[in-house]
Every structure is written in C-alpha cells, then in structure tokens.
Design an enzyme around this catalytic site. Structure first.
Site, short mmCIF file in Angstrom:
data_model
loop_
_atom_site.label_atom_id
_atom_site.label_comp_id
_atom_site.label_asym_id
_atom_site.label_seq_id
_atom_site.Cartn_x
_atom_site.Cartn_y
_atom_site.Cartn_z
N LYS A 195 0.86 -1.18 0.00
CA LYS A 195 0.00 0.00 0.00
C LYS A 195 0.89 1.23 0.00
O LYS A 195 1.67 1.45 0.93
CB LYS A 195 -0.89 -0.02 1.23
CG LYS A 195 -1.84 1.14 1.32
CD LYS A 195 -2.77 1.00 2.50
CE LYS A 195 -3.72 2.16 2.59
NZ LYS A 195 -4.53 2.09 3.81
N LYS A 248 -2.20 -1.58 -3.89
CA LYS A 248 -3.03 -0.39 -3.84
C LYS A 248 -2.17 0.87 -3.87
O LYS A 248 -1.20 0.93 -3.12
CB LYS A 248 -3.81 -0.46 -2.53
CG LYS A 248 -4.66 0.72 -2.23
CD LYS A 248 -5.32 0.49 -0.91
CE LYS A 248 -6.06 1.76 -0.53
NZ LYS A 248 -6.61 1.69 0.78
C1 PBG Z 1 -6.77 3.48 5.17
C2 PBG Z 1 -7.44 3.24 3.88
C3 PBG Z 1 -7.24 4.02 2.74
C4 PBG Z 1 -8.08 3.54 1.74
C5 PBG Z 1 -8.73 2.43 2.24
N1 PBG Z 1 -8.33 2.25 3.60
C6 PBG Z 1 -6.29 5.06 2.41
C7 PBG Z 1 -5.77 6.04 3.36
O1 PBG Z 1 -6.50 6.94 3.78
O2 PBG Z 1 -4.57 5.94 3.65
C8 PBG Z 1 -8.15 4.15 0.39
C9 PBG Z 1 -9.17 3.64 -0.53
C10 PBG Z 1 -9.47 4.52 -1.67
O3 PBG Z 1 -8.84 5.57 -1.91
O4 PBG Z 1 -10.41 4.16 -2.38
N2 PBG Z 1 -6.71 2.46 6.02
ZN ZN Z 2 -6.05 3.41 7.98
#
Ligand code: PBG
Ligand code: ZN
Length: 325
Positions: A195, A248
C-alpha cells in the site's frame, strides 16, 4: 521464397473472431464493492468527490444489498464512519460499533454475500492515523494490539474475510494469531500488503472522514518510488500467513501488480482506489471520455497485469453493462 509477412489482422476481423481469441475478460465475480456505513438513521448521501458513491446508514443497507444481488456482485468491503472518534479508535473494536452492526445485519439478510471487513483505525481515531499516536509518532506495537482486537470483533460479528489496511509491521501474524485463538482459524486474511502513500486516496478520505489531522502516512505506507520494497512487503505478509494480497492503488502501480503476481502464488487483489474513480467520473461528466469503454479498458488492464480480483467503485456500473451486453 513463398514466405510472406504475418497477418495479425486475420484474428481481428469480426467481434466473434476477437471474442474467440480474447485473453482477458471481466465478470461480476471479479469485483468487491466498497460500502461506507454511517452511524446515523435515514442517511443516504452522495460523496461529492465520488459521484454514484454514498455514505449510508444501516436502514439503507438492505436495499443496497438487494441491488448488488440482482447485479450478481457477491462481495462487499465495509468501511465505518462512527459518530465518536477518540485517541485510541475505540469504536473500531466496539462489538456494537457501526461496522460490527453492519456485518451482523448483512449476514442476517444476505447470508451468502461475502463480507470483507477493512481492519484499520484511521476512521475511528480523532487524529486520523491508522494506529496509536504518542508524541506525534504512530506507534507500531501498541497499534497491533488494537488492530487484533478489531479483527476479532469483526470476525465475531460474522465477517467472512479480514482485510487489514494499516501497514503496521507484523499486523498479519498478530491478527492471524488473534483470530486463531478466538476460534476463527478459517477466516482468511486479505492483506493490504503493498500500500503506497498515495494522493489517489483523497476522495476516500472525504467518504470515510479519515484525513490525518497532522502529518501524513509516509512513515507506514510505502514510497511510490519503490518497486523491490513491494516484493519485500508481499513476501513478508505471505510468510506471516496472508491468504490473499492487495496492491493499492492499482492504475499507477500495474508494474507492481505484475511483479507480485509473478513472484507469489496467492490470489492478487488490485484496489482501484477512489482517486482513480473520481478522475474517470469527472472527465465523463464533461463528456471528455467514453465512460463505459474507458472503465472496461482500465479494469481489463488490471486483470491483464495479473489481478485476480478488483476492489472497485465501478463494480455496479460494470455489472450493469455486462448484463446489457
Ligand atoms: C486506510 C485506507 C485508505 C483507503 C482504504 N483504507 C487510504 C488512506 O486513507 O490511507 C483508500 C481507498 C481509496 O482511496 O479508495 N486504512
Ligand atoms: Zn487506515
């Protein structure tokens, strides 16, 4: 002497011929659809930066699930928007928390629907970080304990899959142990293994109300400049017991999707994140692109890169288009 050039166009002559040799396809089974559940009543509100995506309260959930059923979408991932936030993100592991309630409700009304629980603290902490903060530092090991509690409470509520997205070190093995100890040996972990610290998450943070109140997430999410490190993250999570891996964001990281796919043997999930969705919607609203064609092309690219599954806000639209064709 008789040799001639290759005629690649022979296999492109008609739609039937093209369909015959097509290497990659999309079906509703490829998709996991994200839902944002708010702890209120009678609320269904469109997220301004994500047209077609709503924050909804529990009383709208059944209708939404019926729609997903009719479209053949069989998996959802849940994000909670609690009324109360605090330093320790207590609502994340409250058995009466909004996500726990949503899971119980869905498993009651739609038992066959696969419910994926996103396991993180950022939607529940007052500072908006994914773990516990001390002296402005996101503490790794103190966060693990709360994340494990969150995962167990989600499994107790009936979650079919636990998807930890916090990027603390050791989260997979910690959560695996906690789930096993609580008797959930067969609840799989779909880990957000790779991520990146990405600007593509902006609209999600509107939807989940989870923008960090100070600093950024760069001490725990990955540097977009790094490729080899992604492999290190992926292999660590497999070693710790992850059953599936998420990469991601997706679109700007298709090289990473391919790399992780080639070097591991678990199902790979691409998260087609909020910013990717919003850009498409914004251009489509202006009539600058053909939304349907562009979305098919984009999601196909993710599967072509090696994704077995895609978490995407486009899921309902695509399932509709697939039904029409
Ligand atoms: C954080 C989380 C994020 C997303 C899902 N869970 C990102 C973040 O704020 O760091 C992003 C998903 C998206 O942008 O669609 N746990
Ligand atoms: Zn988070």
């Amino acid at each position: 002497m008789n040799r001639t050039f290759l005629r690649h166009r022979r296999l492109r002559q008609s739609e039937a011929m093209r369909a015959l040799v097509r290497e990659t396809t999309l079906t509703a089974d490829d998709f996991i659809y994200p839902l944002f559940i708010v702890e209120k009543a009678g609320v269904k509100e469109e997220v301004p930066s994500m047209p077609g995506v709503y924050q909804m309260s529990l009383d709208y959930l059944e209708e939404e699930l019926n729609e997903l059923d009719a479209l053949g979408i069989r998996a959802v991932i849940l994000f909670g928007v609690p009324n109360e936030k605090d330093e320790l993100g207590k609502e994340a592991y409250n058995e009466e928390g909004i996500v726990q309630q949503a899971i119980r409700q869905i498993k009651k009304t739609h038992p066959h629907m696969l419910v994926v629980a996103d396991t993180c603290l950022c939607e529940y902490t007052s500072h908006g970080h994914c773990g516990v903060v001390r002296d402005d530092v996101v503490e790794n090991d103190a966060s693990l304990k709360l994340l494990a509690e969150t995962a167990v409470s989600q499994a107790e509520a009936g979650a079919d899959i636990i998807a930890p997205s916090n990027m603390m070190d050791g989260f997979v093995i910690t959560i695996r142990h906690a789930l096993d100890e609580a008797g959930f040996e067969y609840v799989p972990i779909m880990s957000y293994a790779v991520k990146y610290a990405s600007s593509y998450y902006g609209p999600f943070r509107d939807a989940a109300e989870s923008t960090p109140q100070f600093g950024d997430r760069k001490t725990y999410q990955m540097d977009p400049a790094n490729r080899r490190e992604a492999l290190k993250e992926a292999l660590t999570d497999i070693d710790e017991g992850a059953d599936m891996l998420i990469v991601k964001p997706a679109l700007a990281y298709l090289d990473i999707v391919r790399e992780v796919k080639d070097r591991t043997n678990v199902p790979i999930v691409a998260y087609n994140v909020s910013g990717e969705y919003s850009m498409v919607k914004a251009a489509a609203e202006r009539g600058w692109i053909d939304e349907k064609q562009l979305v098919f092309e984009t999601l196909l690219s993710m599967k072509r890169a090696g994704a077995d599954l895609i978490i995407t806000y486009h899921a309902k639209d695509v399932a509709k288009w697939l039904k029409m064709s």
